[in-house]
Design an enzyme around this catalytic site. Sequence first.
Site, PDB file in Angstrom:
ATOM      1  N   LYS A   1    -122.180  13.155 -11.141  1.00 17.55           N
ATOM      2  CA  LYS A   1    -120.911  13.707 -11.629  1.00 17.55           C
ATOM      3  C   LYS A   1    -120.995  14.077 -13.110  1.00 17.55           C
ATOM      4  O   LYS A   1    -120.539  15.141 -13.502  1.00 17.55           O
ATOM      5  CB  LYS A   1    -119.761  12.694 -11.465  1.00 17.55           C
TER       6      LYS A   1
ATOM      7  N   ARG B   1    -120.721  -2.217  -8.470  1.00 20.36           N
ATOM      8  CA  ARG B   1    -120.112  -0.890  -8.649  1.00 20.36           C
ATOM      9  C   ARG B   1    -119.992  -0.165  -7.318  1.00 20.36           C
ATOM     10  O   ARG B   1    -119.006   0.518  -7.059  1.00 20.36           O
ATOM     11  CB  ARG B   1    -120.932  -0.065  -9.638  1.00 20.36           C
TER      12      ARG B   1
ATOM     13  N   ARG C   1    -109.830   6.933 -10.128  1.00 23.62           N
ATOM     14  CA  ARG C   1    -110.790   6.110  -9.413  1.00 23.62           C
ATOM     15  C   ARG C   1    -110.112   5.162  -8.433  1.00 23.62           C
ATOM     16  O   ARG C   1    -110.790   4.406  -7.740  1.00 23.62           O
ATOM     17  CB  ARG C   1    -111.557   5.280 -10.437  1.00 23.62           C
TER      18      ARG C   1
ATOM     19  N   ARG D   1    -128.205   1.567 -19.317  1.00 24.92           N
ATOM     20  CA  ARG D   1    -126.829   1.091 -19.409  1.00 24.92           C
ATOM     21  C   ARG D   1    -126.747  -0.303 -18.808  1.00 24.92           C
ATOM     22  O   ARG D   1    -127.345  -0.572 -17.773  1.00 24.92           O
ATOM     23  CB  ARG D   1    -125.914   2.035 -18.605  1.00 24.92           C
TER      24      ARG D   1
ATOM     25  N   ARG E   1    -132.295   5.837 -14.443  1.00 20.32           N
ATOM     26  CA  ARG E   1    -131.487   6.478 -15.490  1.00 20.32           C
ATOM     27  C   ARG E   1    -131.652   5.757 -16.830  1.00 20.32           C
ATOM     28  O   ARG E   1    -131.576   4.541 -16.916  1.00 20.32           O
ATOM     29  CB  ARG E   1    -130.012   6.457 -15.064  1.00 20.32           C
TER      30      ARG E   1
HETATM   31  P1  ADP Z   1    -120.415   5.728 -13.037  1.00 20.33           P
HETATM   32  O1  ADP Z   1    -121.794   6.063 -13.452  1.00 20.33           O
HETATM   33  O2  ADP Z   1    -120.325   4.488 -12.188  1.00 20.33           O
HETATM   34  O3  ADP Z   1    -119.673   6.891 -12.450  1.00 20.33           O
HETATM   35  P2  ADP Z   1    -118.745   5.759 -15.447  1.00 20.33           P
HETATM   36  O4  ADP Z   1    -119.568   6.111 -16.597  1.00 20.33           O
HETATM   37  O5  ADP Z   1    -117.798   6.773 -14.905  1.00 20.33           O
HETATM   38  O6  ADP Z   1    -119.693   5.208 -14.315  1.00 20.33           O
HETATM   39  O7  ADP Z   1    -117.870   4.448 -15.757  1.00 20.33           O
HETATM   40  C1  ADP Z   1    -118.462   3.255 -16.219  1.00 20.33           C
HETATM   41  C2  ADP Z   1    -117.461   2.108 -16.133  1.00 20.33           C
HETATM   42  O8  ADP Z   1    -116.278   2.409 -16.893  1.00 20.33           O
HETATM   43  C3  ADP Z   1    -116.934   1.800 -14.739  1.00 20.33           C
HETATM   44  O9  ADP Z   1    -117.812   0.991 -14.005  1.00 20.33           O
HETATM   45  C4  ADP Z   1    -115.612   1.091 -15.088  1.00 20.33           C
HETATM   46  O10 ADP Z   1    -115.822  -0.227 -15.517  1.00 20.33           O
HETATM   47  C5  ADP Z   1    -115.115   1.897 -16.259  1.00 20.33           C
HETATM   48  N1  ADP Z   1    -114.273   3.036 -15.812  1.00 20.33           N
HETATM   49  C6  ADP Z   1    -114.543   4.358 -15.985  1.00 20.33           C
HETATM   50  N2  ADP Z   1    -113.563   5.127 -15.458  1.00 20.33           N
HETATM   51  C7  ADP Z   1    -112.643   4.266 -14.924  1.00 20.33           C
HETATM   52  C8  ADP Z   1    -111.429   4.427 -14.222  1.00 20.33           C
HETATM   53  N3  ADP Z   1    -110.934   5.647 -13.945  1.00 20.33           N
HETATM   54  N4  ADP Z   1    -110.756   3.314 -13.815  1.00 20.33           N
HETATM   55  C9  ADP Z   1    -111.236   2.094 -14.076  1.00 20.33           C
HETATM   56  N5  ADP Z   1    -112.393   1.863 -14.716  1.00 20.33           N
HETATM   57  C10 ADP Z   1    -113.099   2.928 -15.146  1.00 20.33           C
END
Ligand code: ADP
Length: 214
Positions: free
Chosen positions: A13, A171, A88, A160, A127
């Site tokens: 994404k 996750r 989310r 990360r 990653r």
């Molecule tokens: P991913 O690679 O899992 O898509 P992101 O970079 O989008 O991860 O998000 C990393 C973390 O930030 C999530 O695991 C969560 O803890 C928090 N987070 C991001 N966006 C949201 C959201 N919309 N609602 C709740 N937590 C979020």
Amino acid sequence: MILILLGPPGAGKGTQAKLLAAAFSIPHISTGDMFRDQKARGTELGKKVQAIMDSGGLVTDDITNSMVDERLARADVMSGCILDGYPRTVGQAEHLDRLLAKLGRGVDRVLSYEVSEEALVDRIGGRRSCPACGAVYHLTQNPPSRVGTCDKEGVALVQREDDKPEKVRNRMQEYAAKTAPLKGYYAGRGLVVELDGLGAPEAILAETRRRLGR
Ligand code: ADP
């Protein structure tokens, strides 16, 4: 145009969001990046969300929604935006609908990136990112020119905290339980475009544009 990007962790994404934002000249809004930025700057909000993020859990809807409210109030979203990692949960999606309705707008399309679990595990495991500029690499799929070092900043790449194997499982569970149902939420309104998330980023972008007709 307001686009929502949907897909499990590792579906690509973030990469697609950056390409789409550049292609359509609209801002890329990533709640994950916004939270990481708060953490890195050591703000009150950053401290509040640190533990939950590092464990791979979701930040509460209230905290996330108010951060997004502020972001969507800014003038640069007038022409649209790419929402990456938000909403989310169904609660967040309902909140977004109310917010957009107040602004006289609505979600245009929901891009759903489909990727096998095996590919996700490989993508996340490999990653690495630059702590200085946020550039994202992959050990084998998209390596930097010098092993372990950012091409732009010359600093050591890091994994990360939530990409570590024990956190990834959490996750994935959070995704299946709370985020996957969003596909049905938007499909009911005919907004979902399913895309194959495997392949070269530019090829996926081209297919996306073809499906969007622009
Ligand atoms: P991913 O690679 O899992 O898509 P992101 O970079 O989008 O991860 O998000 C990393 C973390 O930030 C999530 O695991 C969560 O803890 C928090 N987070 C991001 N966006 C949201 C959201 N919309 N609602 C709740 N937590 C979020």
